[in-house]
Structures are given as C-alpha cells and as structure tokens.
Design an enzyme around this catalytic site. Structure first.
Site, mmCIF file in Angstrom:
data_model
loop_
_atom_site.group_PDB
_atom_site.id
_atom_site.type_symbol
_atom_site.label_atom_id
_atom_site.label_comp_id
_atom_site.label_asym_id
_atom_site.label_seq_id
_atom_site.Cartn_x
_atom_site.Cartn_y
_atom_site.Cartn_z
ATOM 1 N N GLU A 195 -4.756 -4.663 -12.394
ATOM 2 C CA GLU A 195 -6.174 -5.068 -12.396
ATOM 3 C C GLU A 195 -6.282 -6.579 -12.652
ATOM 4 O O GLU A 195 -6.379 -7.000 -13.782
ATOM 5 C CB GLU A 195 -6.937 -4.272 -13.450
ATOM 6 C CG GLU A 195 -6.894 -2.766 -13.223
ATOM 7 C CD GLU A 195 -7.728 -1.980 -14.211
ATOM 8 O OE1 GLU A 195 -8.709 -2.536 -14.779
ATOM 9 O OE2 GLU A 195 -7.422 -0.809 -14.434
ATOM 10 N N ASP A 248 1.835 5.557 -10.372
ATOM 11 C CA ASP A 248 0.534 4.985 -10.046
ATOM 12 C C ASP A 248 0.533 3.533 -10.497
ATOM 13 O O ASP A 248 0.792 3.236 -11.666
ATOM 14 C CB ASP A 248 -0.580 5.759 -10.756
ATOM 15 C CG ASP A 248 -1.953 5.168 -10.518
ATOM 16 O OD1 ASP A 248 -2.456 5.305 -9.399
ATOM 17 O OD2 ASP A 248 -2.523 4.573 -11.464
ATOM 18 N N ASP A 264 -1.436 0.357 -11.486
ATOM 19 C CA ASP A 264 -2.772 0.014 -11.973
ATOM 20 C C ASP A 264 -2.811 -1.476 -12.320
ATOM 21 O O ASP A 264 -2.944 -1.862 -13.473
ATOM 22 C CB ASP A 264 -3.118 0.870 -13.193
ATOM 23 C CG ASP A 264 -4.605 0.889 -13.487
ATOM 24 O OD1 ASP A 264 -5.319 0.013 -12.977
ATOM 25 O OD2 ASP A 264 -5.048 1.769 -14.237
ATOM 26 N N TYR A 274 -16.329 3.851 -11.506
ATOM 27 C CA TYR A 274 -17.003 3.849 -12.821
ATOM 28 C C TYR A 274 -16.996 2.414 -13.323
ATOM 29 O O TYR A 274 -16.426 1.526 -12.681
ATOM 30 C CB TYR A 274 -16.337 4.809 -13.808
ATOM 31 C CG TYR A 274 -14.835 4.922 -13.713
ATOM 32 C CD1 TYR A 274 -13.996 3.909 -14.158
ATOM 33 C CD2 TYR A 274 -14.241 6.056 -13.155
ATOM 34 C CE1 TYR A 274 -12.619 4.020 -14.064
ATOM 35 C CE2 TYR A 274 -12.860 6.177 -13.055
ATOM 36 C CZ TYR A 274 -12.051 5.148 -13.521
ATOM 37 O OH TYR A 274 -10.683 5.264 -13.427
#
Length: 377
Positions: free
Chosen positions: A123, A119, A121, A193
């Site tokens: 950011e 995965d 990630d 979220y």
C-alpha cells in the site's frame, strides 16, 4: 507445470477472510467450514525478505491455522505480506536481484508452513501510504515482482494462489499495470472500504456498494467539500467512491470479472459532534473521526441501544446509525449490506467477496460471515 487459474474454474463465489489472530487465539473455533480462503495477516518485508516480525509468536499460530484444514479440506490457507503502513516494498522490488531475494524467501516460507499461496498487500506502488517509500519505478517493478512470484509458485508440485490487495479508488490504478499484473494474479482483492477514510472530518459511507453520484448528495456539507476539490483540480472525480463504481471501472479497463474480489468491512467508522441534518449522513463532524469499531462491539453496544437509530441508504445500499443524544454517526456493514454485496457478486459474475477482518465479527448467531455464506449458498 501448466497452471490452471482458480478464478476461471471457480463455480461459486469465493469467501475470503483476512485474519489477524485474536488475543484469545482458539484455532479450533475459527468457522473454517464457511470459508473458501483464509489469509493470515501479516508478514512484513524485513531486510528484503518476507518474514514475521515475531516468528516465535506468529509461527505456531499459523501452523495451528493450517491444521484446521482437517475440518475443511478445501480451505486454502494463505499468507499476506504488508498492510497499511508496512514499508520496504519499493526497495525490495527495485532490482532483479532484490526481487529474487524476496521471492526466494517467500518460497521457503510457503514450504515451511505448507501454505496454499500468498497475498501481496503493498500500500501502494507509486503512492506513499502512511509515509511509506514510493518511486515512479514502482509501477514496472510491481509487475516484475508479481511475474517472479507467479513463476516461483508454479514450480510447486501443487497449485498455489497469488492474490494482491488493491485500492477502491481510481488513482491507484494509474500506478499499476493491471492488464499485465492480472496475467499473474488469480484475484485482485479490491479494498472497497475506508472509502471515506479515517482522516475525514465529513461523515459518509465508508464501505458502500451502490454507485453514488454527485447529485445524490447535493445540499450536504460533504457535497460542498467534494465539489471544492473537483473545482480546484485536486481531484478529477466529483463523485463519491463505491464498490460498484470501482468494479465497473476495472471491467472497463479489461480485468476479468471472475478475477475481481470485492471487500466488506467487519468494522465501522465513528464520528462525533455530528449535526442531525440528514440523520448525520454527509455532515461535518466536530473534527477528525474518533475511531473504528469492530462489528462485534457494534452488535453488542450500538445495535440494541435505543439512542441509536439505524438508517438504510438505498442509493449506497448501505446502513448507518445516528445517535442524536451524543451526536454520534457510524458507517459500517451489517448482515443486510453484506448479503447485498454477495448477491451483487453473483449477479455480476465476480470472483467473490473478502473482508477485513474475521476476528472483528460477532461470535453470536447471525454473524456477518453467516450472512455472506447464506447469500452464496
């Protein structure tokens, strides 16, 4: 080898857990029977390669997690690279040579730990998160990176998954070529979220499901704040964020519903100094929010506390709590809201639901994971 995309063949929604090993790490007690995927978090980009910062500590824990597949042979164990504030991505993805160095390290990592996929990630491509380096070239370089990772994973004898964490707000997608990237990814894990973040002095739902329009919050300080941003041109969207809103946006942009996995928060955000109007919702607090709290602590300390009143927002399809005595407001997911998110996933034909993160859940009966599992089955 010819790759069959998992998302296209999945019958039931996936239940995908991000997992940070707990201090009292007991892999045999992780509820793997109720998961389809578990994503060990995190590796980092170190010297242009995918590595653990402290491999002597993390490596044995990951191997112990992989061993839990004996309890659920269908479980997919994956590794996440990055996370909030993790840097090195823009430099790593900058050239074909630097990307290949990272991809080769990822291949070795997956072989060493016998993993089912990875995965990404980052950011964020093209946008600095927490001071990380960002370039305009990140957009095309992220596509090239995902293409290279897909080609590497397809060289394994058994199918391997490629997913990536994406933002729950629209500006992120101005910097990512979703149509191209989704040719290589099995799922995009949308972080629905922190929709009202840790730097907000205004209370709000941080992980709402239902679409909230500007008119729904009229007359509140939060509405005044959002409207001022919109009127000044600081934002092009006058409405609050939500899972439903970003899902509708992604589908309109051409992303296949089966490739979209939405997020649930196994933690809450707490504000102090919140006035009692509207039971603390959409109000100005006494300052920046005072912190986040794992769900197991909310269950233990807040839910049974008579000073806390739980409220349900039927527009946002989200709970919140307010303590008038201490002027505390908390936004969070509970068993009702995660069930509704899971039902929405099924109704919309989405790929599934993920959450950050498993260790924050209660170990008691009636956990958040229990609620998700029951809603799927």
């Amino acid at each position: 080898m010819e790759r069959s995309r998992e998302a296209e063949s999945a019958v039931e929604p996936v239940i995908m857990a991000y997992y940070v090993p707990e201090r009292n790490f007991e892999p045999e007690k992780i509820p793997v029977e109720k998961l389809t995927h578990i994503i060990y978090s995190f590796t980092n980009v170190i010297d242009g390669e995918m590595k653990f910062r402290v491999p002597e500590a993390a490596g044995p824990k990951l191997k112990a997690l992989v061993e839990q597949k004996k309890r659920n042979p269908d479980l997919k164990v994956m590794i996440a690279c990055g996370g909030w504030g993790a840097d090195g991505f823009s430099d790593m993805a900058l050239t074909a040579q630097s990307r290949e160095k990272f991809i080769e390290s990822a291949s070795k990592f997956i072989k060493e730990y016998r993993l089912d996929g990875m995965d990404m990630d980052w950011e964020y491509p093209g946008i600095s998160g927490a001071g990380t380096k960002a370039r305009k070239e990140d957009t095309q370089n992220f596509t090239a990176l995902m293409k290279g990772l897909r080609e590497m994973l397809d060289r394994f004898e058994t199918p391997k998954l490629l997913t990536f964490a994406s933002a729950g707000w629209k500006r992120y997608y101005d910097h990512v070529e979703m149509e191209e990237v989704m040719k290589y990814a099995d799922y995009t894990n949308v972080m629905t979220y922190d929709q009202v973040s840790g730097v907000s002095i205004y209370t709000g739902h941080h992980t709402p499901l239902g679409e909230i329009r500007s008119k729904d919050i009229e007359g509140t300080p939060f509405h005044t704040y959002l409207d001022s941003l919109y009127q000044s041109g600081a934002t092009t969207d006058p409405h609050p964020r939500s899972a439903q809103k970003i899902v509708d946006f992604l589908i309109k942009e051409g992303v296949a519903p089966k490739q979209i996995v939405i997020g649930s928060a196994f933690y809450g955000r707490v504000w102090q100094g919140v006035r009692p109007e509207n039971n603390g919702l959409y109000q100005k607090s006494g300052g920046i929010h005072i912190g986040w709290m794992p769900y197991h602590q909310i269950r233990k300390s807040y839910e049974p506390d008579p000073d806390f009143e739980r409220y349900w927002d039927d527009v946002a399809k989200a709970p919140y709590m307010y303590n008038a005595a201490d002027s505390l407001m908390i936004s969070y997911d509970d068993t009702v809201s995660v069930s509704k998110k899971t039902e929405y996933v099924k109704e919309k034909g989405l790929g599934g639901i993920m959450f950050w993160e498993l260790g924050n859940d209660t170990k008691e009966e009636g956990s958040l994971l229990d609620a998700i599992y029951k809603a799927v089955h």
